[in-house]
Design an enzyme around this catalytic site. Sequence first.
Site, mmCIF file in Angstrom:
data_model
loop_
_atom_site.group_PDB
_atom_site.id
_atom_site.type_symbol
_atom_site.label_atom_id
_atom_site.label_comp_id
_atom_site.label_asym_id
_atom_site.label_seq_id
_atom_site.Cartn_x
_atom_site.Cartn_y
_atom_site.Cartn_z
ATOM 1 C CB THR A 72 42.735 -29.740 32.311
ATOM 2 O OG1 THR A 72 42.716 -28.347 31.967
ATOM 3 C CG2 THR A 72 44.073 -30.089 32.927
ATOM 4 C CG ASN A 158 45.094 -22.086 23.904
ATOM 5 O OD1 ASN A 158 45.743 -22.910 23.274
ATOM 6 N ND2 ASN A 158 45.584 -21.448 24.953
ATOM 7 C CB CYS A 335 51.231 -17.953 33.851
ATOM 8 S SG CYS A 335 52.476 -18.866 34.749
HETATM 9 N N1 PLP Z 1 42.794 -27.022 25.733
HETATM 10 C C1 PLP Z 1 42.601 -25.803 25.200
HETATM 11 C C2 PLP Z 1 42.978 -25.554 23.779
HETATM 12 C C3 PLP Z 1 42.042 -24.786 25.982
HETATM 13 O O1 PLP Z 1 41.854 -23.573 25.441
HETATM 14 C C4 PLP Z 1 41.713 -25.067 27.325
HETATM 15 C C5 PLP Z 1 41.198 -23.988 28.204
HETATM 16 O O2 PLP Z 1 41.623 -22.855 28.105
HETATM 17 C C6 PLP Z 1 41.921 -26.361 27.815
HETATM 18 C C7 PLP Z 1 42.468 -27.310 26.994
HETATM 19 C C8 PLP Z 1 41.558 -26.718 29.228
HETATM 20 O O3 PLP Z 1 40.167 -26.909 29.323
HETATM 21 P P1 PLP Z 1 39.452 -26.847 30.758
HETATM 22 O O4 PLP Z 1 39.424 -25.417 31.158
HETATM 23 O O5 PLP Z 1 38.064 -27.383 30.489
HETATM 24 O O6 PLP Z 1 40.207 -27.713 31.675
#
Ligand code: PLP
Length: 389
Positions: A72, A158, A335
């Site tokens: 994130t 994802n 969510c």
């Molecule tokens: N981007 C994608 C495609 C993800 O699947 C996720 C987590 O589900 C994230 C970003 C966020 O990563 P993090 O949980 O390390 O903040």
Amino acid sequence: MRVAYLDHAATSPLRPAVAEAMAPFTGGRFGNPSGSHRVARAASAALEEARVVVAAHLGAAPSEVVFTSGGTEADNLAVFGALGACGGSPGGDVTVVCSAVEHPAVLEACRAAARRPGVTLALAPVDPAGAVDVERLDGLLARATAPVAVVSVMAANNEVGTVQPLDEVIDVVRRRAPGSRFHTDAVQAAAWLDLSRSAAARADLVSVSAHKLGGPTGSGALVVRGGAPLEPLFFGGGQEQERRSGTVDVSGAVGLAAALVAVAAERDTETARVRALRDRLADGLRETVKGAEESAPRDQVLPGHCHMRFDGVEQEDLLLLLDAAGVCAAAGSACASGALEPSHVLVAMGCTAAEARSGVRFSLGHTTTDADVEAALLAAGPAVERLRG
Ligand code: PLP
């Protein structure tokens, strides 16, 4: 009760090799890598060693790796960092572009950016398989009225697992918006694709997260290629070459490096093994559950993803029954508010709201066995029947 864990795309259990690599840091080894005495120097050496390993696996130079608190933060740093470093039009107007199926870490960052004066967001549509429609992206970039600051298209989705045609996307972006920075969120792809050899190696900015790879939660990285300017999100001590202030989590960086090494070492065998399990699960669900449909073509998705729609069933109800039977799966679109919004990914792929709400993601990974697949197959049919009944 035996638990069949089929939610690796949410988070994947810590690998023993990662736990071993991190053990000294959780067991007493410490030090601020910015300091100058021997304890600090030892921490700094471990951090820089991890940086070299992470860089090699992402096809980058060590100086191009910025450690973050996860995917994130890496995504937000990419979007706001590129936006802040972009001059824009003489009037200051800029365009931000991302695909309609991005993870909220990108999508919401772009939406927040677009609430700033002069910033416009354009969403690139996807086809029914969830892949970016490159021709429509081309048109969208051609029509942009203000300079494009950043284009963000994930390496793989994802929720449904669709691998994006990144090479074609990057070609179009370079041709139509040569002044923009191209970011790819490779958080899901990193568990399966060799990012040092894939199209992600052509991206200006690449996000990864350790916990999707069997590494620790709260550790990730953003590759910033070519030393291009990036406005920081955090200001402070100027760590990570002024790109991310804050004392770096050495243990997390070591864990990320160890996870990337473990994934790379078994990529070929694990890809074949997990894909076979996924195929068995998807085939089995289609055979045993009436109206079960795969959300995206299998040859376009990551080996560990099995996203199915179960006609006439609400995903939350099905997930509860699966959980009661010891099967951990997910809606794929968590969510925090708990509101049952239909997945923006499935809606962008052309599903109705009801179809989108019938989707369940089973995601497989390094701990998945035949028994897990068997458990899911045994549980799914009766659960769906019960809900329909
Ligand atoms: N981007 C994608 C495609 C993800 O699947 C996720 C987590 O589900 C994230 C970003 C966020 O990563 P993090 O949980 O390390 O903040």
